[in-house]
Enzyme design. Sequence first.
Site, PDB file in Angstrom:
ATOM      1  N   HIS A 162       0.803  -1.229   0.000  1.00 54.10           N
ATOM      2  CA  HIS A 162       0.000   0.000   0.000  1.00 54.10           C
ATOM      3  C   HIS A 162       0.836   1.281   0.000  1.00 54.10           C
ATOM      4  CE1 HIS A 162      -3.453  -2.496   2.018  1.00 54.10           C
ATOM      5  NE2 HIS A 162      -3.055  -2.977   0.846  1.00 54.10           N
ATOM      6  N   GLU A 194     -13.247   2.810  -3.475  1.00 51.77           N
ATOM      7  CA  GLU A 194     -13.936   4.101  -3.437  1.00 51.77           C
ATOM      8  C   GLU A 194     -13.533   5.021  -4.583  1.00 51.77           C
ATOM      9  OE1 GLU A 194     -14.442   4.335   1.445  1.00 51.77           O
ATOM     10  OE2 GLU A 194     -13.305   5.898   0.394  1.00 51.77           O
ATOM     11  N   TYR A 197     -11.379  10.614   5.410  1.00 57.65           N
ATOM     12  CA  TYR A 197     -12.094   9.690   4.533  1.00 57.65           C
ATOM     13  C   TYR A 197     -12.363   8.324   5.166  1.00 57.65           C
ATOM     14  CZ  TYR A 197     -12.207  13.285   1.140  1.00 57.65           C
ATOM     15  OH  TYR A 197     -12.507  14.481   0.515  1.00 57.65           O
ATOM     16  N   TYR A 216      -9.893  -9.704   3.925  1.00 57.33           N
ATOM     17  CA  TYR A 216      -9.738 -10.728   2.891  1.00 57.33           C
ATOM     18  C   TYR A 216     -10.063 -12.121   3.414  1.00 57.33           C
ATOM     19  CZ  TYR A 216      -7.361  -7.068   0.265  1.00 57.33           C
ATOM     20  OH  TYR A 216      -7.070  -5.911  -0.407  1.00 57.33           O
TER      21      TYR A 216
END
Length: 469
Positions: free
Chosen positions: A250, A341, A351, A362
């Site tokens: 990420h 999103e 957010y 997962y």
Amino acid sequence: MKLRYFALLIFLLSAITTNSQDFSKMKVKDLYENLCMSCHTSGAVGGSLVNRTWKQGSSDAEILKSIKNGYPQQGMVAFGSVISDAQLQALVVYIRELESQEVKKNITEVEPNRIIKTQQESFKVEVLTTGLKTPWGLTFLPDGRKLITERLGPLRIINTDNTLDPTPVKGTPEVIFDRPEGGMMDIALHPDYKKNGWIYLAFADGWRDENGKSWSQTAIVRGRIKDHTWIDQEWIYKADKKFYMKSGAHYGSRIAFYKGYIYFAIGERGSMGQAQDLSRPNGKIFRLYDDGRVPKDNPFIGDPNIPGGIWSYGHRNPQGLVVDKKHRLWATEHGARGGDEFNIIHKGRNYGWPVITHGINYNGQPITSITEKEGMEQPVLHWTPSIAPCGLTLYDGRKFPNWKNDFFTGSLRAEELHRLRVKNNKVINEEIILKGLGRIRDVRTGPDGYIYLLTNDPGRLLRLVNKKN
């Protein structure tokens, strides 16, 4: 028929009461098989849950309400007292996944050079360049050549005839790549590139310790290219070493420019809670001047404990970023299992990740029981199940007039290209216009007005052209 419903209801209530299994520890697939399948398979009393025919409302909230409160008069058991709110939300996600799988059975995978008809335009896909090794980012040089980043580096040049230059650009920054992510990522030209020659790169910067383990963080540099060599490098953003991590997940990394500012995204690096921690760069979108200076009107500039470049927070892993003609910043963001999103990014806003999300873990376990909370932004659109959105462009070319001002986002997981039409900050139309050409890593509108795609597995540069050309 009523007697049949009530007999089934009594049977299910009895089974739930006497079942020795602990529902609180079940993954979502097991919950579905234990609580839903007996009534909701094709031809069963409750009808199928994958054919998009809903008796009590089709929204996520309405489906959750049906599962939680039930409709006893119709034979639908209320499960709200049996499983947690987070598990209820997880069941909604799982049902959406099953529904999506059924829908996609009817989507035809396309082949290059075949005419494809969509709602507003017809086009074909051209394969321009092959042999790329996990391409990540794409930009266009004024002379007709293209620059492409490959995950392991270095920077590659595609010639005007779309052949891959065999000589890579030398001297680009060394990158860290420990699966599953990282390496060399996005690339962008300065808006005044013709005058100053600046090229910006986003990449996983770092080092390896004495045990061979890598420490890394998303970084931004700019430089110029001369004779296939990277020169004049300047750091635009480099985090303090205390923020470098062992995680290989990420990194975010997309770049967008607007009136002297550079925006870029850093993912939460696999550490959920850090997205809400304003003292850390993870899970944030940044705004700096294009030379790396921090603007004095950034939202958290007065707090010495918060990195001054932070523009918004509470993000998981944004990998699409673009500014529209109304000066609004838009982003696509990877959720976990569901909850991808499409957002308008506002100054200083939260957010929500991981406090609120429409997705689950997962492994099938819930992340949270809530999808909204005061003080946290709602997405303009969320994808559940996940499509893994990557790359984002706002079409402003002339080749496809019926697509003018539509957004296009790629998909890694579903291997799709999605078109989004937005009006009054709402998506009023979404269409899957491509499927089956590989993992779409980047989407760009070219200077020729065509739409370009970078794909992984196989690594190719593709172009969408209208059927007249």
